[in-house]
Design an enzyme around this catalytic site. Structure first.
Site, PDB file in Angstrom:
ATOM      1  N   SER A 215       0.851  -1.195  -0.057  1.00  0.00           N
ATOM      2  CA  SER A 215      -0.047  -0.083  -0.020  1.00  0.00           C
ATOM      3  C   SER A 215       0.950   1.143  -0.002  1.00  0.00           C
ATOM      4  O   SER A 215       2.130   1.205   0.283  1.00  0.00           O
ATOM      5  CB  SER A 215      -0.853  -0.011   1.192  1.00  0.00           C
ATOM      6  OG  SER A 215       0.162   0.228   2.362  1.00  0.00           O
ATOM      7  N   GLY A 265      -9.633  -5.124   3.983  1.00  0.00           N
ATOM      8  CA  GLY A 265      -9.664  -6.020   2.883  1.00  0.00           C
ATOM      9  C   GLY A 265      -9.324  -5.435   1.390  1.00  0.00           C
ATOM     10  O   GLY A 265      -9.365  -6.264   0.484  1.00  0.00           O
ATOM     11  N   ALA A 266      -9.150  -4.037   1.275  1.00  0.00           N
ATOM     12  CA  ALA A 266      -8.976  -3.628   0.096  1.00  0.00           C
ATOM     13  C   ALA A 266      -7.783  -4.295  -0.705  1.00  0.00           C
ATOM     14  O   ALA A 266      -7.832  -4.574  -1.980  1.00  0.00           O
ATOM     15  CB  ALA A 266      -9.149  -2.095   0.136  1.00  0.00           C
ATOM     16  N   GLY A 267      -6.828  -4.103   0.076  1.00  0.00           N
ATOM     17  CA  GLY A 267      -5.706  -4.634  -0.524  1.00  0.00           C
ATOM     18  C   GLY A 267      -5.451  -6.098  -1.016  1.00  0.00           C
ATOM     19  O   GLY A 267      -4.796  -6.506  -1.760  1.00  0.00           O
ATOM     20  N   ASP A 268      -5.926  -6.810   0.232  1.00  0.00           N
ATOM     21  CA  ASP A 268      -6.212  -8.449  -0.127  1.00  0.00           C
ATOM     22  C   ASP A 268      -6.893  -8.524  -1.414  1.00  0.00           C
ATOM     23  O   ASP A 268      -6.710  -9.461  -2.061  1.00  0.00           O
ATOM     24  CB  ASP A 268      -6.784  -8.754   0.886  1.00  0.00           C
ATOM     25  CG  ASP A 268      -6.035  -8.796   2.162  1.00  0.00           C
ATOM     26  OD1 ASP A 268      -4.896  -8.511   2.275  1.00  0.00           O
ATOM     27  OD2 ASP A 268      -6.699  -8.947   3.549  1.00  0.00           O
ATOM     28  N   ASN A 292      -8.240  -3.346  -9.092  1.00  0.00           N
ATOM     29  CA  ASN A 292      -8.636  -2.015  -8.706  1.00  0.00           C
ATOM     30  C   ASN A 292     -10.364  -2.487  -8.441  1.00  0.00           C
ATOM     31  O   ASN A 292     -10.954  -1.736  -7.622  1.00  0.00           O
ATOM     32  CB  ASN A 292      -8.443  -0.919  -9.630  1.00  0.00           C
ATOM     33  CG  ASN A 292      -7.198  -0.447  -9.739  1.00  0.00           C
ATOM     34  OD1 ASN A 292      -6.606  -0.802  -8.519  1.00  0.00           O
ATOM     35  ND2 ASN A 292      -6.734   0.498 -10.424  1.00  0.00           N
TER      36      ASN A 292
HETATM   37  N1  LIG Z   1     -12.203   4.380  -1.463  1.00  0.00           N
HETATM   38  C1  LIG Z   1     -11.889   3.625  -2.632  1.00  0.00           C
HETATM   39  N2  LIG Z   1     -12.646   3.874  -3.815  1.00  0.00           N
HETATM   40  C2  LIG Z   1     -12.214   3.203  -4.688  1.00  0.00           C
HETATM   41  N3  LIG Z   1     -11.306   1.984  -4.845  1.00  0.00           N
HETATM   42  C3  LIG Z   1     -10.579   1.767  -3.430  1.00  0.00           C
HETATM   43  C4  LIG Z   1     -11.030   2.457  -2.304  1.00  0.00           C
HETATM   44  N4  LIG Z   1     -10.257   2.290  -1.490  1.00  0.00           N
HETATM   45  C5  LIG Z   1      -9.430   1.309  -2.161  1.00  0.00           C
HETATM   46  N5  LIG Z   1      -9.679   0.893  -3.390  1.00  0.00           N
HETATM   47  C6  LIG Z   1      -9.098  -0.045  -4.304  1.00  0.00           C
HETATM   48  O1  LIG Z   1      -8.501  -0.925  -3.519  1.00  0.00           O
HETATM   49  C7  LIG Z   1      -7.009  -0.945  -3.537  1.00  0.00           C
HETATM   50  C8  LIG Z   1      -6.351  -1.256  -2.363  1.00  0.00           C
HETATM   51  O2  LIG Z   1      -6.786  -0.479  -1.481  1.00  0.00           O
HETATM   52  P1  LIG Z   1      -5.488   0.453  -0.440  1.00  0.00           P
HETATM   53  O3  LIG Z   1      -6.131   1.366   0.463  1.00  0.00           O
HETATM   54  O4  LIG Z   1      -4.584   0.888  -1.310  1.00  0.00           O
HETATM   55  O5  LIG Z   1      -4.741  -0.926   0.379  1.00  0.00           O
HETATM   56  P2  LIG Z   1      -4.787  -1.280   1.720  1.00  0.00           P
HETATM   57  O6  LIG Z   1      -6.138  -1.930   2.100  1.00  0.00           O
HETATM   58  O7  LIG Z   1      -3.721  -2.369   1.699  1.00  0.00           O
HETATM   59  O8  LIG Z   1      -4.322  -0.208   2.700  1.00  0.00           O
HETATM   60  C9  LIG Z   1      -6.853   0.383  -4.140  1.00  0.00           C
HETATM   61  O9  LIG Z   1      -5.462   0.211  -5.153  1.00  0.00           O
HETATM   62  C10 LIG Z   1      -8.052   0.706  -5.091  1.00  0.00           C
HETATM   63  O10 LIG Z   1      -7.910  -0.240  -6.216  1.00  0.00           O
HETATM   64  O1  LIG Z   2      -7.117  -4.407   4.533  1.00  0.00           O
HETATM   65  P1  LIG Z   2      -5.943  -5.072   4.131  1.00  0.00           P
HETATM   66  O2  LIG Z   2      -4.565  -4.655   4.038  1.00  0.00           O
HETATM   67  O3  LIG Z   2      -6.364  -5.589   2.819  1.00  0.00           O
HETATM   68  O4  LIG Z   2      -5.773  -6.527   4.852  1.00  0.00           O
HETATM   69  C1  LIG Z   2      -6.384  -6.397   6.331  1.00  0.00           C
HETATM   70  C2  LIG Z   2      -5.065  -6.769   7.316  1.00  0.00           C
HETATM   71  O5  LIG Z   2      -4.297  -5.659   6.963  1.00  0.00           O
HETATM   72  C3  LIG Z   2      -5.501  -6.953   8.620  1.00  0.00           C
HETATM   73  O6  LIG Z   2      -4.390  -7.318   9.421  1.00  0.00           O
HETATM   74  C4  LIG Z   2      -6.460  -7.776   8.829  1.00  0.00           C
HETATM   75  O7  LIG Z   2      -7.241  -7.927   9.995  1.00  0.00           O
HETATM   76  C5  LIG Z   2      -7.727  -7.775   7.898  1.00  0.00           C
HETATM   77  O8  LIG Z   2      -8.574  -8.728   8.172  1.00  0.00           O
HETATM   78  C6  LIG Z   2      -7.323  -7.541   6.389  1.00  0.00           C
HETATM   79  O9  LIG Z   2      -6.752  -8.761   6.155  1.00  0.00           O
END
Ligand SMILES: Nc1ncnc2c1ncn2[C@@H]1O[C@H](COP(=O)(O)OP(=O)(O)O)[C@@H](O)[C@H]1O
Ligand SMILES: O=P([O-])([O-])O[C@@H]1[C@@H](O)[C@H](O)[C@@H](O)[C@H](O)[C@@H]1O
Length: 372
Positions: A215, A265-268, A292
């Site tokens: 991220s 869970g957005a990153g996952d 995305n």
């Molecule tokens: N508010 C949002 N609106 C649209 N897409 C989102 C939003 N937040 C996250 N995403 C999508 O999910 C991906 C992962 O989100 P991010 O916040 O960067 O990761 P993490 O959950 O690991 O912090 C982003 O690259 C984007 O594609």
């Molecule tokens: O939000 P994200 O970075 O994709 O991933 C999240 C982890 O960072 C977090 O530790 C876990 O508790 C969530 O269930 C989810 O797996």
């Protein structure tokens, strides 16, 4: 940079032997390594949600929904006897190993301030930690691809090394490598911090990894300029989409509109969507659109999202369409194509329409909830 999926440091004979053995593989079987966990969401000191979490849950959810029909995957995950979600769809379909230690659990504290795309939107504390996943816990067979998706330090360096030996291409979430957990503080759990990847035992494995996703909060700890010389680096930027960096190129990939209700869970979900895109034969930059899309889907719901069948049907139809340029041999071979195809913008537009179905579903669900 060596071809993304070729282990650079393996002795040639062992590598050849392993590649021989992969020939009899089911074409697209994957190996997901990382644990399910319990998530407690807090706002202003109040519990606002308790859900199934862990990358294994979010990743399985997206791979089950979006992989091509010929693809399959196994999950290696650990939980304790207190695991509360054994009958949820992901753990039911991909059961975890049972351990004496309690299930990993996190408390995520959200601030009421409006988060910018790059600022941390939650403070995580690890309250319980299940056992690590050891190399011997992995199945003794070969896989087309692997996803190293630990959340609490469960993917040990030796486990990642074994994944690299077993899988033709390994995709890694940086959070599996750079999280450290400060001393437990009076029952409130251990604060999650990041350390520089370069100082960890994982750094020497990077050249044998295909994709490393971080991220924007994690990116400074992996050192994008150093890492991109060893593997393809993806930096996700929340609602701004993501960027890909490979040795001699980079690309920005546009996001999809979402109404964010829970960023967990957005990153996952992104990483699993990206892997699914590769499985459909897309170039890395085109596959990032699928990442995305599912990242946006994840933030639209609390916990592991449920996808509307109409929305999934639309996505699959888009992915099945012939005119999208396929990169051969993609995840099933030894190299990747990184560049965007000439259909990239069309793919984005078509997925935007599917994203609209997702927003409609969300609005209907809210309306139904309000009627209850
Ligand atoms: N508010 C949002 N609106 C649209 N897409 C989102 C939003 N937040 C996250 N995403 C999508 O999910 C991906 C992962 O989100 P991010 O916040 O960067 O990761 P993490 O959950 O690991 O912090 C982003 O690259 C984007 O594609
Ligand atoms: O939000 P994200 O970075 O994709 O991933 C999240 C982890 O960072 C977090 O530790 C876990 O508790 C969530 O269930 C989810 O797996």
């Amino acid at each position: 940079m060596p071809p993304a999926a070729v282990p650079a440091e393996e002795p040639a004979a062992a590598e050849e032997e392993e590649q021989q053995q992969t020939k009899g593989l089911p074409a697209l079987e994957g190996l997901v390594v990382g644990s399910y966990c319990h998530d407690v969401l807090l706002r202003g000191g109040r519990v606002v949600g308790e859900t199934l979490g862990g990358a294994a849950a979010f990743v399985s959810n997206v791979l089950d929904a979006a992989s091509p029909p010929e693809a399959s995957f196994s999950v290696v995950s650990k939980v304790g006897s207190d695991f509360a979600y054994a009958s949820a769809p992901a753990p039911e379909r991909h059961p975890p190993l049972l351990c004496p230690a309690p299930t990993t659990s996190f408390h995520a504290r959200f601030s009421d301030a409006v988060a910018s795309a790059h600022a941390p939107d939650r403070q995580l504390r690890r309250v319980n930690a299940c056992d690590p996943i050891y190399p011997d816990d992995l199945p003794d067979r070969r896989f087309a691809y692997g996803l190293a998706v630990g959340v609490a330090g469960e993917v040990l360096p030796e486990t990642l090394e074994r994944m690299i030996r077993l899988c033709r291409a390994v995709l890694v979430d940086a959070q599996a490598l750079i999280r450290v957990f400060d001393a437990e503080g009076g029952g409130s759990g251990a604060a999650v911090r990041h350390i520089a990847l370069e100082g960890t035992p994982y750094a020497r494995l990077l050249e044998r990894v295909a994709f490393l996703k971080a991220s924007s909060e994690e990116a400074p700890y992996i050192g994008v300029e150093m890492a991109r010389r060893r593997c393809c680096v993806i930096v996700t930027e929340g609602r701004d989409g993501c960027r890909l960096y490979w040795d001699d190129g980079e690309a920005r990939v546009a996001p999809f509109t979402a109404v964010q209700v829970d960023p967990t869970g957005a990153g996952d979900s992104y990483l699993a969507g990206f892997a699914a895109g590769l499985l459909w034969g897309l170039s890395a930059t085109d596959a990032a659109l699928i990442g995305n899309f599912f990242g946006a889907a994840a933030v639209s719901q609390i916990g592991v999202p449920t996808f509307h069948p109409k929305m999934l049907q639309a996505v699959k139809q888009i992915l099945e369409e012939k005119p999208i340029q396929r990169s051969s041999p993609c995840i099933n071979g030894t190299t990747f194509t990184f560049q965007r195809s000439d259909k990239h913008d069309e793919l984005h537009t078509a997925l935007q329409e599917a994203a609209r179905l997702m927003c409609e579903q969300q609005q209907n669900d809210t309306a139904t909830d309000n009627c209850d």
